[in-house]
Design an enzyme around this catalytic site. Structure first.
Site, PDB file in Angstrom:
ATOM      1  N   TRP A  96       2.309   1.719  -3.406  1.00 30.02           N
ATOM      2  CA  TRP A  96       1.272   2.194  -4.326  1.00 30.02           C
ATOM      3  C   TRP A  96       1.140   3.713  -4.252  1.00 30.02           C
ATOM      4  CZ3 TRP A  96      -3.107   5.078  -3.412  1.00 30.02           C
ATOM      5  CH2 TRP A  96      -4.007   5.207  -4.469  1.00 30.02           C
ATOM      6  N   HIS A  97       1.277   4.266  -3.048  1.00 34.02           N
ATOM      7  CA  HIS A  97       1.088   5.703  -2.877  1.00 34.02           C
ATOM      8  C   HIS A  97       2.152   6.532  -3.582  1.00 34.02           C
ATOM      9  CE1 HIS A  97      -1.931   4.750   0.197  1.00 34.02           C
ATOM     10  NE2 HIS A  97      -2.328   6.005   0.061  1.00 34.02           N
ATOM     11  N   GLY A  98       3.331   6.006  -3.743  1.00 32.86           N
ATOM     12  CA  GLY A  98       4.352   6.792  -4.421  1.00 32.86           C
ATOM     13  C   GLY A  98       5.659   6.049  -4.574  1.00 32.86           C
ATOM     14  N   PHE A 104      -0.536  10.421  -7.192  1.00 36.55           N
ATOM     15  CA  PHE A 104      -0.418   9.010  -6.906  1.00 36.55           C
ATOM     16  C   PHE A 104      -1.123   8.166  -7.964  1.00 36.55           C
ATOM     17  CE2 PHE A 104      -0.512  10.685  -2.350  1.00 36.55           C
ATOM     18  CZ  PHE A 104       0.839  10.922  -2.371  1.00 36.55           C
ATOM     19  N   SER A 116       0.835  -1.204   0.000  1.00 40.56           N
ATOM     20  CA  SER A 116       0.000   0.000   0.000  1.00 40.56           C
ATOM     21  C   SER A 116       0.869   1.252   0.000  1.00 40.56           C
ATOM     22  CB  SER A 116      -0.912   0.007   1.227  1.00 40.56           C
ATOM     23  OG  SER A 116      -1.605   1.235   1.336  1.00 40.56           O
TER      24      SER A 116
END
Length: 488
Positions: free
Chosen positions: A322-324, A488, A319
């Site tokens: 995924w954000h950056g 993102f 996770s």
């Protein structure tokens, strides 16, 4: 085309009137054209990426459904998922991977020149890619029939209110809504407009006004005082909430104007009494996506305690990534994973202790309320500290802030570091209080529905006051920023 732009102020009414003026059988075409126009207003060439991944996932789902044995279904799922994800991986993580490899080689004194491709990530790719992957998985598990109408499926992928920053929708929710003939309902549209107004209030007044003070500290960490870091962390905690929940409110409200119901994405997250509960209230569409398509397939909680903890950690590390494409996000995700592992361990020990002790009913209730308040405050502090890693420009900055967090508590110096005055402190505190009071009363009641039940003059007085506040204060702030989650 930002929601808070002049272009969108013209775009949305045109789409609204054309959509409702057309017979049902033509609406999907008009809406699909609007979706493409909206997305191409950012960068026309990246519509090709959406088209390719839409075609791949569309035929992949049909192939999965038509496969005669489980093995063939699984291979089609894996291939379709990999192809769909490949665009996200290439655009978002290629430079990150190259940079990380270069840094590792530098540690071992390997003479290699740093190389990056400087790829520009298509906006919204993280969100619509996850929608397509979830769709393929749902068809594979039999939760959903493969969609045969390509136009309706393309609508699901490109729906303009949520394509840029979510909510990350499920095909089972969206596809039936595109097919069902709808009639215009004033109450539904009015509720959508109230949501849009609330979203703009959160974004333009609360989030954007806090951003300058947050940036002043996080972009100039060295030399800032510990109190300045505390102020910046707390302000960013509320900035990102107002920014992202504000976007979600606008997206859900815009969809309501078209008779489409998107899933709720936030439920008063800062009133959570545990980190686990926080994730049940924060970015709900993403947290449930990772639960259903990462955590559960890994084994979820149906395995040993050690494996369950590993599954939690892997899910939150993913996770974070995924954000950056930055190690700060990975660390942020890992921290939340560790929080939950520790939380589960304490909870298990507490349950065992309760079995061996007993308290009177009245004393137990009073104790529970105090414990709940303490847990809510502790959860807020833990989440706020983790947000520091999310916002920090680098791991080095995050370490510096952590090691200097309790050094220097001169209020004058802290305000100077943040670029704040005593008046701006009062305004910011007032905004936070208003937000938290609104969220508190929203825990049990939908206040937007309560407003609907007020008499007409009072309703419109609220609308006018809020609208004037948004226009006047946003112009006064002089800050116009993209929504945080756009990157993102």
């Amino acid at each position: 085309m930002l929601f808070n732009s002049v272009a969108f102020a013209f775009f949305m009414p045109i789409v609204f009137f054309i959509y409702w003026a057309l017979p049902h059988r033509y609406r999907w075409m008009a809406l699909l054209a609007a979706n493409c126009w909206f997305y191409m207003s950012w960068e026309p060439k990246y519509i090709i990426v959406i088209l390719l991944t839409t075609v791949v996932s569309y035929f992949g789902a049909i192939g999965i459904e038509g496969a005669k044995n489980t093995s063939r279904k699984k291979w089609i799922l894996v291939l379709g998922t990999l192809v769909t994800l490949s665009f996200l991986l290439v655009f978002k993580y290629t430079d990150f991977a190259l940079s990380s490899v270069w840094k590792v080689l530098q540690l071992f004194a390997v003479p290699v020149q740093k190389t990056t491709l400087n790829l520009v990530m298509p906006i919204g790719i993280s969100f619509y890619t996850f929608q397509m992957v979830g769709y393929l998985a749902d068809v594979y598990t039999g939760k959903l029939k493969a969609e045969r109408h390509f136009g309706h499926y393309a609508l699901f992928v490109t729906f303009f209110p949520n394509i840029l920053s979510g909510p990350i929708e499920r095909a089972a929710n969206m596809l039936p809504q595109f097919k069902k003939e709808k009639k215009f309902h004033y109450d539904d549209a009015a509720y959508g407009m109230r949501l849009i107004l609330l979203g703009f209030l959160k974004k333009l007044i609360f989030a954007d006004s806090m951003s300058r003070y947050v940036d002043n500290v996080f972009n100039h960490t060295e030399g800032a005082s510990g109190l300045a870091f505390v102020i910046a962390i707390i302000l960013f905690t509320f900035q990102i909430y107002c920014d992202f929940s504000g976007y979600s409110d606008i997206a859900i409200g815009v969809a309501r104007l078209l008779g489409i119901r998107l899933m709720d994405n936030f439920k008063q997250p800062y009133y959570a009494a545990s980190v686990r509960e926080f994730w049940q209230r924060w970015h709900i569409s993403l947290s449930t996506w990772f639960r259903d398509y990462v955590y559960i397939p890994l084994g979820g909680n149906r395995v040993s305690k050690a494996r369950k903890n590993l599954n939690l950690l892997l899910t939150f590390l993913t996770s974070g990534l995924w954000h950056g494409a930055n190690w700060t996000f990975v660390l942020w995700g890992g921290i939340h994973g560790l929080y939950q592992i520790i939380e589960n361990t304490i909870k298990s020990a507490w349950k065992k202790r309760k079995k061996t002790t007993s308290e009177t009913s009245a004393a137990s209730q009073g104790h529970s309320k105090l414990v709940h308040i303490a847990q809510t405050i502790l959860t807020f502090c833990l989440v706020a500290y983790a947000w520091m890693f999310f916002r920090a420009n680098s791991i080095t900055d995050a370490i510096y802030i952590t090691t200097h967090l309790f050094q220097g508590y001169d209020i004058t110096q802290a305000l100077l570091d943040a670029g704040m005055t005593h008046l701006s402190i009062i305004k910011t505190l007032l905004a936070i209080i208003v937000l938290m009071v609104y969220d508190y009363f929203s825990l049990k009641h939908d206040l937007l529905i309560k407003i609907e039940k007020l008499k007409l003059p009072f309703r419109w007085l609220i609308y006018i006051i809020v609208t004037v506040l948004i226009i006047v204060l946003s112009l006064h702030n002089g800050v116009k920023q993209e929504f945080i989650y756009f990157k993102f």
